[in-house]
Design a protein around this motif. Structure first.
Motif, PDB file in Angstrom:
ATOM      1  N   ASN A  71      78.727   8.243  22.696  1.00 58.43           N
ATOM      2  CA  ASN A  71      77.698   8.548  21.666  1.00 58.43           C
ATOM      3  C   ASN A  71      76.623   7.345  21.340  1.00 58.43           C
ATOM      4  O   ASN A  71      75.367   7.556  21.040  1.00 58.43           O
ATOM      5  N   GLN A  72      77.293   6.146  21.460  1.00 63.76           N
ATOM      6  CA  GLN A  72      76.272   5.096  21.263  1.00 63.76           C
ATOM      7  C   GLN A  72      75.215   5.011  22.361  1.00 63.76           C
ATOM      8  O   GLN A  72      73.945   4.467  22.059  1.00 63.76           O
ATOM      9  N   PHE A  73      75.669   5.127  23.541  1.00 62.34           N
ATOM     10  CA  PHE A  73      74.580   5.175  24.474  1.00 62.34           C
ATOM     11  C   PHE A  73      73.581   6.159  24.585  1.00 62.34           C
ATOM     12  O   PHE A  73      72.259   5.947  24.861  1.00 62.34           O
ATOM     13  N   MET A  74      73.959   7.384  24.365  1.00 61.90           N
ATOM     14  CA  MET A  74      73.055   8.546  24.079  1.00 61.90           C
ATOM     15  C   MET A  74      72.181   8.530  23.201  1.00 61.90           C
ATOM     16  O   MET A  74      70.977   8.816  23.126  1.00 61.90           O
ATOM     17  N   LEU A  75      72.616   7.581  21.962  1.00 62.26           N
ATOM     18  CA  LEU A  75      71.569   7.277  20.931  1.00 62.26           C
ATOM     19  C   LEU A  75      70.551   6.352  21.332  1.00 62.26           C
ATOM     20  O   LEU A  75      69.622   6.269  21.035  1.00 62.26           O
ATOM     21  N   MET A  76      71.080   5.454  22.073  1.00 58.45           N
ATOM     22  CA  MET A  76      69.969   4.098  22.549  1.00 58.45           C
ATOM     23  C   MET A  76      69.112   5.027  23.468  1.00 58.45           C
ATOM     24  O   MET A  76      67.917   4.735  23.726  1.00 58.45           O
ATOM     25  N   LEU A  77      69.629   5.977  24.381  1.00 60.64           N
ATOM     26  CA  LEU A  77      68.669   6.656  25.318  1.00 60.64           C
ATOM     27  C   LEU A  77      67.584   7.485  24.647  1.00 60.64           C
ATOM     28  O   LEU A  77      66.600   7.295  25.077  1.00 60.64           O
ATOM     29  N   GLU A  78      67.996   8.076  23.347  1.00 57.70           N
ATOM     30  CA  GLU A  78      67.116   8.962  22.934  1.00 57.70           C
ATOM     31  C   GLU A  78      66.140   8.041  22.035  1.00 57.70           C
ATOM     32  O   GLU A  78      65.019   8.486  21.919  1.00 57.70           O
ATOM     33  N   GLN A  79      66.656   6.829  21.506  1.00 58.42           N
ATOM     34  CA  GLN A  79      65.708   5.850  20.774  1.00 58.42           C
ATOM     35  C   GLN A  79      64.578   5.364  22.062  1.00 58.42           C
ATOM     36  O   GLN A  79      63.190   5.307  21.736  1.00 58.42           O
ATOM     37  N   GLU A  80      64.721   5.085  23.266  1.00 61.83           N
ATOM     38  CA  GLU A  80      64.012   4.777  24.160  1.00 61.83           C
ATOM     39  C   GLU A  80      63.044   5.885  24.471  1.00 61.83           C
ATOM     40  O   GLU A  80      61.834   5.530  24.641  1.00 61.83           O
ATOM     41  N   LYS A  81      63.404   6.871  24.708  1.00 61.27           N
ATOM     42  CA  LYS A  81      62.623   8.128  24.760  1.00 61.27           C
ATOM     43  C   LYS A  81      61.411   8.441  23.806  1.00 61.27           C
ATOM     44  O   LYS A  81      60.419   8.661  24.132  1.00 61.27           O
ATOM     45  N   ALA A  83      60.510   6.093  21.453  1.00 60.45           N
ATOM     46  CA  ALA A  83      59.485   5.040  21.648  1.00 60.45           C
ATOM     47  C   ALA A  83      58.471   5.231  22.850  1.00 60.45           C
ATOM     48  O   ALA A  83      57.029   5.098  22.556  1.00 60.45           O
ATOM     49  N   LEU A  84      58.693   5.927  24.088  1.00 58.88           N
ATOM     50  CA  LEU A  84      57.796   6.061  25.079  1.00 58.88           C
ATOM     51  C   LEU A  84      57.011   7.196  24.470  1.00 58.88           C
ATOM     52  O   LEU A  84      55.733   7.104  24.752  1.00 58.88           O
ATOM     53  N   ALA A  85      57.513   8.280  23.853  1.00 60.83           N
ATOM     54  CA  ALA A  85      56.571   9.420  23.727  1.00 60.83           C
ATOM     55  C   ALA A  85      55.647   9.028  22.511  1.00 60.83           C
ATOM     56  O   ALA A  85      54.602   9.610  22.224  1.00 60.83           O
ATOM     57  N   ALA A  86      56.094   7.939  21.536  1.00 65.74           N
ATOM     58  CA  ALA A  86      55.135   7.737  20.515  1.00 65.74           C
ATOM     59  C   ALA A  86      54.154   6.626  20.950  1.00 65.74           C
ATOM     60  O   ALA A  86      53.245   6.357  20.297  1.00 65.74           O
TER      61      ALA A  86
END
Length: 284
Positions: A71-81, A83-86
């Motif tokens: 879950n922690q890994f998936m959360l970090m992945l979503e945060q990176e996505k 950041a790129l989208a923003a």
């Protein structure tokens, strides 16, 4: 009483111990390793540790990541996505211009900055590798002496300069080992080439092989003196220990001052100081 094998003897079987422990060595190599182990408690202990490790790996169950870690890994992945989208999207003409800019200039995204940092770390690692890489001795170190035989010239050429740098340590070890069979008696210039290799080759295993080769040529009066002088410049503990053993076997009492100095050297490993004390007790 069993003869203690030298560090070079241990080196020659080191790559075979794992397969020996797993019982997958060919019969001839199995016999060779078994003969060494019968005289070497250190290698016996290493084989026992390898077998114990193999047993533990076989009985251990695979470790699966915990749900929390996933879950922690998936959360970090979503945060990176996110950041790129923003990140602001440049106009087409700006994008064309941006392709020729350094990637660290202007409105770089965090992702680009991380790539830049990774490249910088890689370059720094390469620079440090160049800085700390063992420096080979000058070519003159293995220049054949005057009046050298054809064999000595070929040996010196192979063990120095660009030719040496193109050879692996294993190739140089093979050259050194084969050289003994081609030495034409006491005074052969190839002995000096081996002495230079002992003193100046950047690889400790090659220096070990050179010391062992020279010991087989110990009837040459240069060998004993070379071992004594080399003991004062060697820093690798395996080479130091081997040289002490060879000097003791040759009953070289001239090495007493060097052994006394090494036995008291504060930055020498305890096992090296102990070996030097052993050598002193045997030679005096």
């Amino acid at each position: 009483m069993l003869n203690r094998p030298s560090p070079y003897d241990c080196f020659t079987v080191a790559d075979l111990l794992v397969d020996y422990a797993d019982q997958v060595l060919p019969p001839d190599q199995t016999e060779r390793v078994a003969a060494h182990l019968s005289q070497c408690p250190a290698c016996q202990e290493q084989v026992a540790q390898l077998r114990e490790l193999s047993i533990q790996m076989e009985v251990s169950e695979p470790v699966k990541p915990t749900p929390a870690l996933r879950n922690q890994f998936m959360l970090m992945l979503e945060q990176e996505k996110a950041a790129l989208a923003a990140a602001p999207v440049a106009a087409p003409e700006v994008q064309a211009e941006a392709r020729v800019r350094p990637m660290w200039a202007g409105e770089a995204t965090r992702w680009t900055m991380r790539i830049a940092a990774g490249v910088a770390l890689l370059i720094m690692g390469m620079a440090l590798g160049q800085w700390w890489r063992p420096i080979a001795a000058p070519d003159v170190a293995t220049t054949p002496p005057a009046g050298a035989t054809k064999h000595a010239i070929q040996l010196a050429s192979a063990l120095s300069g660009d030719a040496s740098r193109s050879l692996s340590a294993s190739d140089r070890i093979q050259l050194v080992s084969n050289a003994v069979e081609q030495v034409e008696g006491t005074g052969d210039p190839a002995v000096q080439v081996l002495i230079n290799t002992l003193n100046f080759d950047p690889n400790a295993n090659v220096r070990l092989a050179a010391a062992s080769a020279l010991y087989r040529l110990r009837s040459d009066p240069r060998v004993g003196e070379a071992f004594i002088q080399s003991l004062t410049i060697q820093t690798d503990p395996n080479v130091q220990i081997l040289l002490i053993e060879l000097l003791v076997n040759m009953r070289e009492r001239r090495a007493t001052p060097q052994l006394e100095q090494l036995a008291k050297k504060p930055d020498a490993l305890p096992i090296v100081r102990q070996q030097a004390e052993y050598g002193l007790g045997t030679l005096i």
